[in-house]
Design an enzyme around this catalytic site. Structure first.
Site, short mmCIF file in Angstrom:
data_model
loop_
_atom_site.label_atom_id
_atom_site.label_comp_id
_atom_site.label_asym_id
_atom_site.label_seq_id
_atom_site.Cartn_x
_atom_site.Cartn_y
_atom_site.Cartn_z
N ASP A 1 41.15 27.75 18.39
CA ASP A 1 41.60 28.84 19.25
C ASP A 1 40.50 29.89 19.31
OD1 ASP A 1 42.84 30.56 20.86
OD2 ASP A 1 44.56 30.96 19.59
C1 BGC Z 1 44.89 32.43 22.59
C2 BGC Z 1 45.19 31.02 23.03
C3 BGC Z 1 44.51 30.70 24.33
C4 BGC Z 1 43.02 30.97 24.17
C5 BGC Z 1 42.22 30.65 25.40
C6 BGC Z 1 43.40 32.74 22.64
O1 BGC Z 1 43.15 34.09 22.43
O2 BGC Z 1 45.37 32.63 21.29
O3 BGC Z 1 46.57 30.82 23.14
O4 BGC Z 1 44.75 29.37 24.70
O5 BGC Z 1 42.83 32.34 23.86
O6 BGC Z 1 42.47 31.54 26.42
#
Ligand code: BGC
Length: 768
Positions: free
Chosen positions: A289
């Site tokens: 993530d």
């Molecule tokens: C979030 C994720 C998301 C990713 C990409 C992160 O900050 O926790 O859920 O998929 O960003 O945008």
């Protein structure tokens, strides 16, 4: 997604010699495997690390800009995937750089957070969970996949399957609420919806179950905070939706930003490697993530980038989203023997296989088709689906003296609240490529629904953003000659979602003051709530006769709200999460334990509060209708059975009110005595049923050892002899029950299925 500035090594930016294409068409499984192996054999370590690297794309007025080294890095050493690029024109342009200007011509994967729609926006996931309708969730995910894939997107970071029992956590809005059974059913539906018929169908979207695992248990509801879960809670409550998604064939899993038991999830080998991959047999991609790999240093378990990469890679995190550390560290780590080459190859193979599955080696542009894009986005069909989903997701929390539905021919309707006219907020958190100008506000919806003779007056009155009270008097005055006041209150869309935790759950800004004044007018008052989490609205619940929970419903929000307000649609949603009376009751959820001293008002030394009731404001599963339903007691096919038997639970539901309506019938089970304590009830089945006035319907639910079993002291799945209670009704608070006894002990071998079975068959509709 946030912007991050990182430094890619300039050494990597040297132009590479371009080699002839190896993208020969591979048909048989052997050909396909060979194609990947041949490619792997030709890749340098830098190119391999590049495939495990994901860069973000920022959208600028002049076009997409790739961060952290930009398009040069796509040329050399190559990049596996980009997050945030979409649209046929932009994706074609970037793909061309990869397949024409990089040495091995490996196509890019384009990823995006398609959470509840791409261009057509459907209700936020928490709202859609209130529809308790896996078929609907599958259809909206399918529609989102058709739109996103037509716009060049290959891969979505959804479904989010985190269980959330703390409404202070802003990301409650992204999931299915508090219950693992409902969340598992919706996880499966969404994975299937994104997948569709599967490759080579060009509308297949790779899906991602996130955030593995326990992210929703952040202490204090503060996003990114530590989670501390017992092994039992993890296994019984937080893991099942992930396992269901894996069983449904999810393509990727994303670890959470949280730690569990002292181990950040991006380094959590026992859960990622042993549980997810080995025990559950997950063969897909684990994608970090965002900067999760780099954050291992902040967590304090890695002192250097090398250590962070070693930990994340060791836990089988395949792709590093934007932190850039894999590109920076992996080649040297393989060269100096810190990391076996075969581990690197295994991760790269998974990425290449995903590209191959989608057919990108045959045609890297197959998802970027201008004609398809033009034909697919925001069509009358997707709008109709958005309206249906929005209608089914609303929950009528309260409706005293049948104030709702309203007549369309009223003389004057006063609409109050800044949110009524806020089109951006209809889109909710993660709005994809949704555009406010294409979305219908509540005010627009009401205006469009009333008779030409009805005057709709709008006064913002107060906003969730600030404490400005100056508009309240005007609202109060405008109420004087209104037949009814409709107050649209709650949160702006960006008040829930990532990094949107709140320590209070009241109405933000000056909305409480506005509401108090409106109550004072004595006018019939309807509150429409817009919010991405349960709010603590005890005072409102006492003073306001009608409250409709409308969450953030997407592109068709205003029309759908008007459909329900004026009775064209009978509301049918049920809460997928408990509404507390106050923040002090959190965590509060229906599947709690009984304790040794269950609450009793008259007994002092029982489990309760001095200053509040112990019960929730609105329980899980609650939701009213414009009609009423009555249930006969459940009839069981047996009251004594063995663990090998299947129990049939039959229940007849009657529409006892004046209108056609849909009821969500819920079945809960309680193991009354077991060797470890069990929840007071746990959801084991549900279905929607539509009944005409006076009509009844008999439903059958089937229960078997998978439902009776639990994890014993040793975490083995067992059925123990003893009595069970089964509850069937219209909410988790139902007392409509029957009992049965299981007579023997049984081990339930293996992992069992985590996918909730279709438990219901509808039989015997009768007019009464
Ligand atoms: C979030 C994720 C998301 C990713 C990409 C992160 O900050 O926790 O859920 O998929 O960003 O945008």
């Amino acid at each position: 997604m946030r912007v991050l500035t990182l430094h890619f090594m300039v050494a990597l930016l040297m132009t590479a010699a371009v080699e002839p294409c190896v993208n020969a068409h591979a048909d048989s499984p052997t050909d396909k495997a060979q194609q990947i192996e041949q490619l792997l054999a030709r890749m340098t370590l830098e190119e391999k690390a590049g495939q495990l690297t994901q860069l973000s794309v920022q959208r600028h007025p002049t076009g997409p800009v790739v961060e952290n080294g930009g398009e040069d890095v796509i040329r050399n050493p190559g990049v596996g995937s980009l997050i945030g690029a979409y649209g046929v024109q932009d994706t074609r342009r970037l793909q061309r750089v990869a397949v024409e200007e990089s040495r091995l011509h490996i196509p890019l994967l384009f990823t995006f957070d398609v959470i509840h729609g791409f261009r057509t926006i459907f209700p936020v996931p928490l709202a859609e969970a209130a529809a308790w309708d896996p078929d609907l969730a599958q259809r909206t995910a399918r529609a989102a996949a058709i739109e996103a894939s037509a716009s060049g997107v290959h891969w979505t970071y959804a479904p989010m399957v985190d269980i959330a029992r703390d409404p202070r956590w802003g990301r409650v809005v992204e999931g299915a609420g508090e219950d693992p059974f409902l969340a598992s059913a919706l996880a499966v539906a969404r994975v299937r919806g994104f997948h569709g018929e599967g490759p080579p169908d060009v509308s297949t979207l790779l899906s991602t179950a996130k955030h593995f695992v326990g992210y929703g248990a952040a202490e204090g509801g503060r996003d990114y905070n530590t989670s501390d879960l017992s092994e039992r809670t993890l296994l019984e409550t937080y893991l099942p939706p992930f396992r269901a998604a894996v069983q449904a064939g999810v393509d990727a899993v994303m670890p959470g930003f949280n730690e569990l038991d002292g181990v950040p999830m991006h380094a959590n080998g026992p859960l990622l490697k042993d549980k997810l991959r080995e025990q559950w047999g997950f063969h897909g991609i684990v994608v970090s993530d965002f900067t999760g790999v780099r954050e291992l240093m902040q967590h304090g378990i890695a002192a250097t980038p090398t250590e962070a990469v070693k930990l994340a890679f060791g836990a089988t995190v395949d792709i590093d989203m934007v932190s850039g550390l894999y590109a920076q560290e992996l080649p040297a780590m393989v060269r100096n023997g810190q990391l076996p080459q075969r581990a690197l190859d295994a991760a790269v193979r998974r990425v290449l296989e995903a590209k191959q599955r989608l057919g990108l080696f045959d045609d890297p542009y197959r998802y970027s088709d201008a004609a398809r894009e033009k034909a697919s986005l925001l069509t009358p069909r997707t709008r109709a689906l958005a309206r249906e989903a929005a209608e089914k997701s609303m929950v009528l929390l309260k409706n005293e003296e049948a104030l709702l539905p309203l007549h369309k021919g009223l003389h004057k309707i006063l609409v109050v609240g800044a949110l009524a006219d806020d089109r951006l907020s209809t889109l909710g958190s993660w709005p994809g490529d949704g555009r406010p100008e294409e979305s219908i506000s509540v005010l627009q919806g009401i205006k469009g629904a009333v008779s030409p003779a009805t005057q709709v007056v709008y006064v913002p009155g107060a906003s969730p953003e600030d404490a400005d009270l100056s508009g309240i008097d005007q609202a109060q005055q405008a109420a004087a000659d209104a037949d009814v006041v409709i107050a649209v209150l709650g949160e702006r869309a960006d008040m829930s979602g990532e990094a949107r935790s709140r320590s209070s759950l009241g109405l933000p800004g000056a909305q409480d003051a506005l509401l108090a004044q409106l109550v004072e007018t004595g006018k019939p008052l309807v509150v429409i709530l817009m919010n991405g989490r349960p709010l603590a609205i005890s005072v409102m619940a006492e003073q306001v006769p009608a409250i409709l929970e409308s969450w953030f419903l997407g592109s068709e929000m205003g029309n759908a709200v008007a459909d329900v307000l004026f009775g064209d649609v009978n509301p049918s949603g049920k809460l997928p999460i408990t509404f507390p009376r106050s923040v002090g009751q959190i965590p509060i959820y229906y599947a709690h334990k009984n304790t040794g001293r269950p609450p009793k008002q008259a007994e002092r030394y029982t489990s309760k509060y001095l200053d509040s009731a112990w019960t929730p404001l609105y329980p899980f599963g609650h939701g009213l209708s414009y009609t009423s339903f009555a249930y006969d007691p459940p009839r069981l096919s047996a009251t004594r059975l063995t663990a090998e038997d299947t129990l049939k639970v039959e229940v007849t539901v009657h529409n006892t009110g004046p209108r056609e309506g849909e009821e969500i019938v819920q079945l809960y089970l309680r193991d009354n005595v077991a060797s470890v304590t069990r929840p007071v009830r746990a959801l084991r089945g549900f279905t929607r049923v539509k009944l005409m006035p006076g009509e009844a319907c008999t439903l059958n639910f089937l229960l078997d050892k998978n439902d009776f079993a639990f994890l014993d002291h040793y975490f083995l799945r067992r059925v123990e002899p003893g009595t069970f209670s089964v509850f069937v009704g219209g909410s988790s608070a139902t007392d409509n029950q029957a009992s049965f006894e299981v007579t023997n002990l049984a081990r339930v071998e293996g992992l069992g299925s985590a996918i909730p079975r279709t438990l219901r068959t509808i039989a015997n509709k009768t007019d009464e």
